[in-house]
Design a protein around this motif. Structure first.
Motif, PDB file in Angstrom:
ATOM      1  N   TYR A  28       0.830  -1.204   0.000  1.00 16.56           N
ATOM      2  CA  TYR A  28       0.000   0.000   0.000  1.00 16.56           C
ATOM      3  C   TYR A  28       0.865   1.255   0.000  1.00 16.56           C
ATOM      4  O   TYR A  28       0.543   2.245  -0.667  1.00 16.56           O
ATOM      5  N   LEU A 204      19.996  -0.442  12.234  1.00 19.59           N
ATOM      6  CA  LEU A 204      18.543  -0.447  12.087  1.00 19.59           C
ATOM      7  C   LEU A 204      17.898   0.420  13.164  1.00 19.59           C
ATOM      8  O   LEU A 204      17.042   1.255  12.896  1.00 19.59           O
ATOM      9  N   ASN A 208      16.152   4.159  12.495  1.00 19.23           N
ATOM     10  CA  ASN A 208      14.709   4.264  12.695  1.00 19.23           C
ATOM     11  C   ASN A 208      14.299   5.124  13.881  1.00 19.23           C
ATOM     12  O   ASN A 208      13.123   5.347  14.110  1.00 19.23           O
ATOM     13  N   LEU A 210      13.317   7.998  16.395  1.00 22.34           N
ATOM     14  CA  LEU A 210      12.672   9.293  16.175  1.00 22.34           C
ATOM     15  C   LEU A 210      12.819  10.261  17.352  1.00 22.34           C
ATOM     16  O   LEU A 210      13.248  11.396  17.186  1.00 22.34           O
ATOM     17  N   GLN A 226      13.784  10.155   9.572  1.00 20.73           N
ATOM     18  CA  GLN A 226      12.554   9.817  10.298  1.00 20.73           C
ATOM     19  C   GLN A 226      11.869  11.088  10.805  1.00 20.73           C
ATOM     20  O   GLN A 226      10.661  11.240  10.710  1.00 20.73           O
ATOM     21  N   THR A 243       4.416  11.873   1.318  1.00 20.27           N
ATOM     22  CA  THR A 243       4.820  11.238   2.570  1.00 20.27           C
ATOM     23  C   THR A 243       5.174   9.773   2.340  1.00 20.27           C
ATOM     24  O   THR A 243       6.148   9.250   2.879  1.00 20.27           O
ATOM     25  N   MET A 244       4.339   9.123   1.535  1.00 19.08           N
ATOM     26  CA  MET A 244       4.569   7.702   1.269  1.00 19.08           C
ATOM     27  C   MET A 244       5.852   7.495   0.482  1.00 19.08           C
ATOM     28  O   MET A 244       6.601   6.553   0.736  1.00 19.08           O
ATOM     29  N   SER A 247       8.590   7.810   2.882  1.00 21.88           N
ATOM     30  CA  SER A 247       8.677   6.612   3.707  1.00 21.88           C
ATOM     31  C   SER A 247       9.371   5.492   2.951  1.00 21.88           C
ATOM     32  O   SER A 247      10.196   4.761   3.503  1.00 21.88           O
ATOM     33  N   THR A 251      12.810   3.561   3.817  1.00 23.22           N
ATOM     34  CA  THR A 251      12.735   2.136   4.111  1.00 23.22           C
ATOM     35  C   THR A 251      13.694   1.308   3.268  1.00 23.22           C
ATOM     36  O   THR A 251      14.212   0.294   3.717  1.00 23.22           O
ATOM     37  N   ILE A 254      17.166   0.052   4.717  1.00 23.62           N
ATOM     38  CA  ILE A 254      17.118  -1.001   5.734  1.00 23.62           C
ATOM     39  C   ILE A 254      16.585  -2.297   5.159  1.00 23.62           C
ATOM     40  O   ILE A 254      16.982  -3.377   5.566  1.00 23.62           O
TER      41      ILE A 254
ATOM     42  N   VAL B  82      11.522  -4.633  10.794  1.00 27.02           N
ATOM     43  CA  VAL B  82      12.641  -3.807  10.322  1.00 27.02           C
ATOM     44  C   VAL B  82      12.177  -2.424   9.863  1.00 27.02           C
ATOM     45  O   VAL B  82      12.985  -1.536   9.644  1.00 27.02           O
ATOM     46  N   LEU B  83      10.876  -2.246   9.701  1.00 27.18           N
ATOM     47  CA  LEU B  83      10.381  -0.929   9.288  1.00 27.18           C
ATOM     48  C   LEU B  83      10.456   0.032  10.459  1.00 27.18           C
ATOM     49  O   LEU B  83      10.313  -0.362  11.607  1.00 27.18           O
ATOM     50  N   SER B  84      10.661   1.303  10.152  1.00 27.41           N
ATOM     51  CA  SER B  84      10.689   2.260  11.249  1.00 27.41           C
ATOM     52  C   SER B  84       9.262   2.532  11.718  1.00 27.41           C
ATOM     53  O   SER B  84       8.304   2.406  10.961  1.00 27.41           O
ATOM     54  N   VAL B  86       8.017   5.306  12.486  1.00 29.70           N
ATOM     55  CA  VAL B  86       7.473   6.479  11.788  1.00 29.70           C
ATOM     56  C   VAL B  86       6.794   6.044  10.495  1.00 29.70           C
ATOM     57  O   VAL B  86       5.657   6.431  10.202  1.00 29.70           O
ATOM     58  N   VAL B  87       7.492   5.213   9.739  1.00 27.30           N
ATOM     59  CA  VAL B  87       6.929   4.749   8.472  1.00 27.30           C
ATOM     60  C   VAL B  87       5.680   3.913   8.721  1.00 27.30           C
ATOM     61  O   VAL B  87       4.640   4.117   8.091  1.00 27.30           O
ATOM     62  N   ARG B  90       2.906   6.227   9.551  1.00 24.70           N
ATOM     63  CA  ARG B  90       2.367   6.945   8.384  1.00 24.70           C
ATOM     64  C   ARG B  90       1.451   6.027   7.586  1.00 24.70           C
ATOM     65  O   ARG B  90       0.370   6.411   7.171  1.00 24.70           O
ATOM     66  N   ILE B  91       1.928   4.809   7.351  1.00 28.09           N
ATOM     67  CA  ILE B  91       1.126   3.890   6.536  1.00 28.09           C
ATOM     68  C   ILE B  91      -0.215   3.629   7.221  1.00 28.09           C
ATOM     69  O   ILE B  91      -1.274   3.775   6.610  1.00 28.09           O
ATOM     70  N   ARG B 135       3.711  -5.002  14.220  1.00 25.41           N
ATOM     71  CA  ARG B 135       5.135  -4.805  14.003  1.00 25.41           C
ATOM     72  C   ARG B 135       5.999  -5.677  14.910  1.00 25.41           C
ATOM     73  O   ARG B 135       7.073  -6.128  14.510  1.00 25.41           O
ATOM     74  N   PHE B 198       6.125   5.292  23.027  1.00 25.60           N
ATOM     75  CA  PHE B 198       6.041   6.702  22.632  1.00 25.60           C
ATOM     76  C   PHE B 198       5.973   6.865  21.121  1.00 25.60           C
ATOM     77  O   PHE B 198       5.117   7.560  20.597  1.00 25.60           O
ATOM     78  N   ASN B 199       6.920   6.226  20.431  1.00 24.09           N
ATOM     79  CA  ASN B 199       6.990   6.402  18.985  1.00 24.09           C
ATOM     80  C   ASN B 199       5.680   6.032  18.301  1.00 24.09           C
ATOM     81  O   ASN B 199       5.208   6.741  17.428  1.00 24.09           O
ATOM     82  N   TYR B 202       2.990   8.617  19.231  1.00 24.62           N
ATOM     83  CA  TYR B 202       3.295   9.930  18.674  1.00 24.62           C
ATOM     84  C   TYR B 202       2.970   9.991  17.187  1.00 24.62           C
ATOM     85  O   TYR B 202       2.393  10.956  16.709  1.00 24.62           O
ATOM     86  N   VAL B 203       3.318   8.962  16.439  1.00 25.78           N
ATOM     87  CA  VAL B 203       3.083   9.032  15.012  1.00 25.78           C
ATOM     88  C   VAL B 203       1.671   8.615  14.616  1.00 25.78           C
ATOM     89  O   VAL B 203       1.206   8.977  13.543  1.00 25.78           O
TER      90      VAL B 203
END
Lengths: 276, 263
Positions: A28, A204, A208, A210, A226, A243-244, A247, A251, A254, B82-84, B86-87, B90-91, B135, B198-199, B202-203
């Motif tokens: 997505y 990693l 990542n 923030l 981030q 934004t996507m 992202s 990504t 990593i 492995v994804l952050s 934040v990402v 967003r998704i 996640r 938090f992360n 927050y996002v």
């Protein structure tokens, strides 16, 4: 369908389902990154757009400074991971060699620090950094990251060093190697796999992260990827495709590291965890 | 390490700046108890996450013969980790919108919903938890699989010979083998739910709508930044640290007792 075939295929069916659930949000992200922004964005759309807006990626770098964010993230990650790895090797080796009670207590304390939440130390750290004039200086988050990844790094490496047969070290010592030579010529060549794993896991995490990044690097010039995405999303609520796309860019490195270092990665993560 | 201990000193120093801060938080801060409650509610998600991770790990261990396929499943299960955040945030903040793909998919199945999952105070916290589980659970699967791989294969063989069902094998052979790994992962997740959420928050929601998803960390952050009251933030941080310490020490004591009983 007999019960036996069911038992054979059911696991696969369930695992494929889980895999799909894990992949769909990623998919997505990619599809949405190619939609057009502004009022044209269709949130519910799961099919790729008819004319993909590849220009989103271009605009990311030309208009939105993603190049700088990217470079900032790379600098912070590389610096923190390199420093942490060097210190952790020395620290872990010291803990392997020195077997006194005090060293044991110090080691347990180090491991206990794993449980300290970043937010708890955030305020005092911020005051410290402000005193030292390090706000908006990359050094601040780099040092803090090194501090945060140290407990896990030392734990992981010490567990590995402990398993190196002492005879090997004995042999080196007979030949008159100093402690550091021993570390450099005997231990490190044997530790390539855990070192790679550790570097990937740490990279990693730093890449990542923030919270620390937004607090200590408030200046737009210093921001990491981030933080950049978080801010961008907050400011440009309508430009979701952008934004996507951001992202996705954040990504890809990593994902690449994950695919390349996968073997080490999983082993590295589990090696330290299982023994503790 | 020296530097880390220094941080701690700082917290302890701010602790006796005034107990008034603590009193204020507990008695007068309208967001304090909701935040604590939300952290506690997030803990309730752990059994779900544990069950899911156990079942998936055992499915791969028991049901997948081909090594290659097993490796592929493993990476796909682990992928979200492995994804952050934040990402991920967003998704999902778009994925879970009222006009997002989740609802359109449900609609296609004839299940017309138009809930804004994160914007509705009834569903927001559950949705945040869902994202966290999505996640984080892969890490559990990987840890369990690594442990199962080093478990004696004869145990599983014996169960098969005796005609144990899939469920019985999981329950009576796999889980006992995994006991210490489960304990470790659960402790890790207790820490996650208290001090690493938090992360996510927050996002995804910034604590909203209203204070429907606020957590202790977010309150600390707000006190320290927006409300510019570092002392109150530090007081709350100290409480959080104490809470985590209680869990960690409690777990250690429990484990020691278990070991003593079993020997």
């Amino acid at each position: 369908m007999s019960a036996r075939t069911a038992r054979r295929w059911l696991p696969h069916a369930l695992l494929v389902l889980i895999a799909l659930i894990n992949l769909v949000p990623l998919y997505y992200m990619v599809v949405s990154a190619l939609q057009r922004g502004g009022g044209n964005f269709e949130a519910g759309r799961l099919l790729p757009p008819v004319d993909p807006a590849w220009s989103n990626f271009e605009r990311l770098f030309t208009e939105n400074g993603f190049g700088r964010l990217f470079v900032n993230s790379v600098i912070v990650t590389v610096a923190a991971v390199t420093a942490a790895t060097v210190i952790a090797v020395l620290g872990a080796y010291a803990f392997t060699r020195i077997r006194t009670r005090a060293a044991g207590a110090l080691f347990n304390t180090t491991v206990a620090l794993l449980a300290v939440p970043p937010i708890v130390v955030l305020v005092p750290l911020f005051l410290l950094a402000a005193d030292a004039g390090l706000i908006n200086n990359r050094l601040a988050p780099i040092l803090i990251y090194v501090g945060f990844i140290m407990p896990f790094s030392i734990l992981l490496l010490k567990n590995f060093f402990d398993e190196i047969p002492p005879e090997l070290l004995q042999a080196a010592r007979v030949e008159g190697a100093s402690t550091l030579q021993e570390l450099w010529h005997v231990i490190l060549p044997l530790s390539r796999a855990p070192l790679v794993a550790l570097a990937v896991v740490n990279a990693l995490w730093v890449w990542n992260e923030l919270l620390i990044s937004i607090v200590f690097l408030q200046d737009e010039q210093q921001r990491t990827l981030q933080a950049g995405i978080a801010f961008f999303a907050g400011r440009n609520v309508v430009d979701i495709p952008m934004t996507m796309a951001g992202s996705l860019v954040a990504t890809l490195p990593i994902l690449l590291a994950f695919i390349l270092g996968q073997r080490y990665f999983v082993r590295g993560l589990t090696g330290g965890a299982i023994k503790s | 390490v020296v530097r880390l201990s220094l941080y701690r000193d700082n917290i302890f120093a701010s602790q006796f700046v005034g107990l008034d801060n603590f009193e204020y938080l507990v008695k007068d801060d309208p967001n304090f108890w909701p935040a604590v409650t939300h952290n506690a509610l997030l803990l309730l998600g752990l059994p779900i996450m544990l069950g899911l991770a156990l079942v998936v790990a055992f499915l791969i261990h028991d049901g997948v013969r081909s090594r290659k396929l097993s490796a592929i499943y493993r990476s796909l299960v682990f992928l979200p980790f492995v994804l952050s955040i934040v990402v991920v945030g967003r998704i999902f903040s778009i994925f879970l919108r009222s006009d997002g793909p989740l609802n359109s998919f449900a609609g296609a199945l004839g299940w017309g919903v138009d809930t804004a999952w994160l914007g509705n105070s009834g569903t927001a916290l559950g949705s945040v938890l869902g994202v966290i589980v999505w996640r984080e659970f892969g890490l559990g699967v990987i840890l369990f699989l690594a442990r199962l791989a080093s478990a004696p294969e004869e145990l599983f063989e014996a169960a098969r010979v005796e005609g144990a069902s899939w469920w019985q094998t999981l329950r009576h052979v796999a889980i006992p083998q995994l006991r210490s790994t489960i304990a470790f992962w659960m402790l890790l997740n207790v820490i996650v739910m208290f001090s690493w959420v938090f992360n996510y928050v927050y996002v995804l929601t910034k604590g909203g709508p209203g204070s429907a998803t606020t957590v202790m960390e977010l309150e600390i952050y707000d006190w320290a930044t927006t409300r510019d009251q570092p002392n109150i933030a530090a007081a709350m941080a100290t409480m959080l640290l104490l809470l985590v310490a209680i869990f960690v020490v409690g777990q250690a004591v429990l484990r020691k007792r278990l070991i003593r009983e079993s020997t």
